[in-house]
Motif scaffolding. Structure first.
Motif, PDB file in Angstrom:
ATOM      1  N   SER A 149     -43.310 -21.734   3.496  1.00 15.99           N
ATOM      2  CA  SER A 149     -42.319 -20.677   3.599  1.00 15.99           C
ATOM      3  C   SER A 149     -41.049 -21.120   2.875  1.00 15.99           C
ATOM      4  CB  SER A 149     -42.036 -20.351   5.068  1.00 15.99           C
ATOM      5  OG  SER A 149     -41.231 -19.203   5.194  1.00 15.99           O
TER       6      SER A 149
ATOM      7  N   ARG B  90     -48.168 -17.185   6.481  1.00 17.04           N
ATOM      8  CA  ARG B  90     -49.088 -16.245   5.833  1.00 17.04           C
ATOM      9  C   ARG B  90     -48.406 -14.980   5.313  1.00 17.04           C
ATOM     10  NH1 ARG B  90     -54.630 -16.991   6.820  1.00 17.04           N
ATOM     11  NH2 ARG B  90     -55.091 -18.792   8.139  1.00 17.04           N
ATOM     12  N   LYS B  91     -47.146 -14.773   5.646  1.00 16.52           N
ATOM     13  CA  LYS B  91     -46.507 -13.526   5.263  1.00 16.52           C
ATOM     14  C   LYS B  91     -46.115 -13.519   3.784  1.00 16.52           C
ATOM     15  CE  LYS B  91     -42.395 -12.376   6.797  1.00 16.52           C
ATOM     16  NZ  LYS B  91     -41.643 -12.081   5.579  1.00 16.52           N
ATOM     17  N   ARG B  92     -45.939 -12.344   3.257  1.00 16.64           N
ATOM     18  CA  ARG B  92     -45.488 -12.163   1.884  1.00 16.64           C
ATOM     19  C   ARG B  92     -44.020 -11.756   1.898  1.00 16.64           C
ATOM     20  NH1 ARG B  92     -48.258 -11.034  -2.764  1.00 16.64           N
ATOM     21  NH2 ARG B  92     -50.168 -10.665  -1.563  1.00 16.64           N
ATOM     22  N   TYR B  93     -43.220 -12.371   1.025  1.00 14.49           N
ATOM     23  CA  TYR B  93     -41.810 -12.002   0.941  1.00 14.49           C
ATOM     24  C   TYR B  93     -41.667 -10.654   0.247  1.00 14.49           C
ATOM     25  CZ  TYR B  93     -36.979 -11.774  -0.511  1.00 14.49           C
ATOM     26  OH  TYR B  93     -35.684 -11.355  -0.733  1.00 14.49           O
TER      27      TYR B  93
ATOM     28  N   ARG C  77     -47.606 -15.351  -3.567  1.00 10.81           N
ATOM     29  CA  ARG C  77     -46.450 -14.663  -3.043  1.00 10.81           C
ATOM     30  C   ARG C  77     -45.271 -14.841  -3.995  1.00 10.81           C
ATOM     31  NH1 ARG C  77     -46.360 -17.083   2.913  1.00 10.81           N
ATOM     32  NH2 ARG C  77     -46.552 -18.968   1.664  1.00 10.81           N
TER      33      ARG C  77
ATOM     34  N   GLU D 218     -36.491 -17.058   4.712  1.00 11.55           N
ATOM     35  CA  GLU D 218     -37.409 -16.432   5.652  1.00 11.55           C
ATOM     36  C   GLU D 218     -37.225 -17.000   7.060  1.00 11.55           C
ATOM     37  OE1 GLU D 218     -40.911 -14.313   4.017  1.00 11.55           O
ATOM     38  OE2 GLU D 218     -38.843 -13.665   4.359  1.00 11.55           O
TER      39      GLU D 218
ATOM     40  N   ILE E 298     -46.871 -16.668  11.490  1.00 12.35           N
ATOM     41  CA  ILE E 298     -46.528 -15.528  10.643  1.00 12.35           C
ATOM     42  C   ILE E 298     -45.894 -15.990   9.351  1.00 12.35           C
ATOM     43  CG2 ILE E 298     -45.099 -13.446  10.511  1.00 12.35           C
ATOM     44  CD1 ILE E 298     -45.478 -13.254  13.603  1.00 12.35           C
ATOM     45  N   TRP E 299     -44.929 -16.906   9.428  1.00 11.73           N
ATOM     46  CA  TRP E 299     -44.274 -17.415   8.217  1.00 11.73           C
ATOM     47  C   TRP E 299     -45.286 -17.968   7.219  1.00 11.73           C
ATOM     48  CZ3 TRP E 299     -40.488 -20.534  11.698  1.00 11.73           C
ATOM     49  CH2 TRP E 299     -39.397 -19.726  12.061  1.00 11.73           C
TER      50      TRP E 299
END
Length: 356
Positions: A174, A320-323, A31, A178, A317-318
């Motif tokens: 994270s 695994r999420k992509r910025y 990421r 975020e 969610i944090w």
């Protein structure tokens, strides 16, 4: 009987809700990370650093040491002695008003200067120090790009009437930006947390502070049912969100502090602190005060369980999420766009967006 693992214990306490150790490691390397921001960041609760204590912490990819002198002076310093590099948090000790290295017993005063060395005059050496503040019995340390000193102070809310009553912490894969963005992402409240949130007023920018106010109906997890809450919150940079929440049906105000401290690239220590003020009412009769303290403690623990449950849902969610630097926002998400513009002040102008 086998002893339960930490992951198993989490599942017992929060069935199906907690991130696993594998969750915390997923995707960090692929990421686009953000740089470390400037600002104030939590390193400990005040009670974790009593007089005479030496405490290790990880902060922005390096070790730091917190210590409190016998006279009560709190300091945060680089972890390694400038003499021969010994780690001051691995056997170092407080001697009166000095921090003493475990290797050759070099002593450093509260200004960081070496003032004592065995067998001769102390060398001209000093410990690197971090500006530190204690607010609401929480310890914050300053990080400024290019060693720039503090140019602003964290919010005063909740004020000194409040003291920590319940705390919780975890490590996220994270970034503080975020984490703090969730407070202006009103639309996710109904989707992720099943909470109908009402914006009381649009976010108000006050330099490094971003003030928001909202109301909601939430269900506390101790049988108190659904109650109406009103919350005013100040984001002090990207490391601290603090304010007061009013529980209308029970006529009580609690303090809430959420901190996000970068411990390494794309690794953030998240802390939640719920504060109560019942113990600081000198005008309350003894029995009324005791009852208020009991109700305050129950409400504080209930609010903490609710907040933590929501944070665990967000953490899934944090982690695994992509910025996305240029998100495709809807017309209802103006607060996120405003927030994204506001956060730019906490990064060095020349720093690329893909480097920590």
């Amino acid at each position: 009987m086998d002893r339960p693992s930490l992951a198993g214990l989490w599942d017992l306490l929060w069935p199906g809700a907690g991130p696993s150790r594998a969750d915390l490691a997923v995707g960090a390397e692929d990421r686009a990370p953000l740089p470390y921001p400037s600002g104030w960041f939590c390193l400990a609760l005040s009670r974790e650093v009593p007089a005479g204590a030496v405490v290790n912490r990880r902060f922005m990819g390096r070790d730091v040491v917190l210590y409190r002198t016998r006279g009560g002076v709190l300091r945060v310093v680089d972890a390694h002695c400038p003499h021969l590099g010994a780690h001051l948090g691995a056997g170092g000790a407080v001697d009166g008003e000095h921090l003493v290295c475990p290797f050759h017993r070099f002593a450093f005063d509260v200004e960081g200067s070496c003032v004592r060395a065995p067998g001769g005059a102390p060398p001209r050496a000093a410990l690197g120090q971090y500006p530190v503040r204690e607010r609401g019995r929480v310890v914050y340390v300053w990080h400024g790009h290019d060693a720039v000193p503090p140019s602003w102070e964290p919010s005063e809310l909740p004020d000194d009437r409040f003291a920590p009553a319940a705390t919780w912490s975890t490590v996220l894969t994270s970034h503080p930006q975020e984490v703090m963005e969730s407070f202006v992402d009103y639309e996710h409240q109904a989707v992720v947390h099943n909470v109908a949130l009402r914006e009381v007023k649009p976010p108000l920018e006050d330099g490094p502070l971003l003030r928001i106010a909202f109301g909601a109906a939430i269900r506390l997890s101790v049988g108190l049912g659904t109650i109406r809450v009103e919350q005013g919150l100040a984001l002090s940079g990207l490391g601290l969100a603090s304010g007061e929440v009013t529980l209308h049906q029970i006529g009580m105000t609690l303090g809430v502090v959420v901190t996000a401290t970068p411990v390494g690239p794309w690794r953030t220590q998240l802390r939640v602190v719920i504060m109560t003020d019942a113990a600081s009412r000198p005008d309350s009769p003894l029995l009324r005060k005791a009852a208020a303290m009991s109700l305050s403690a129950v409400a504080g623990q209930a609010l903490m369980r609710t907040v933590v449950h929501h944070m665990v849902q967000d953490a899934r969610i944090w982690n695994r999420k992509r910025y996305l630097p240029d998100p495709a926002l809807t017309s209802e998400e103006g607060a996120i766009g405003q927030y994204r513009g506001w956060v730019g002040q906490f990064y060095p102008l020349e720093a690329p967006a893909d480097r920590t």
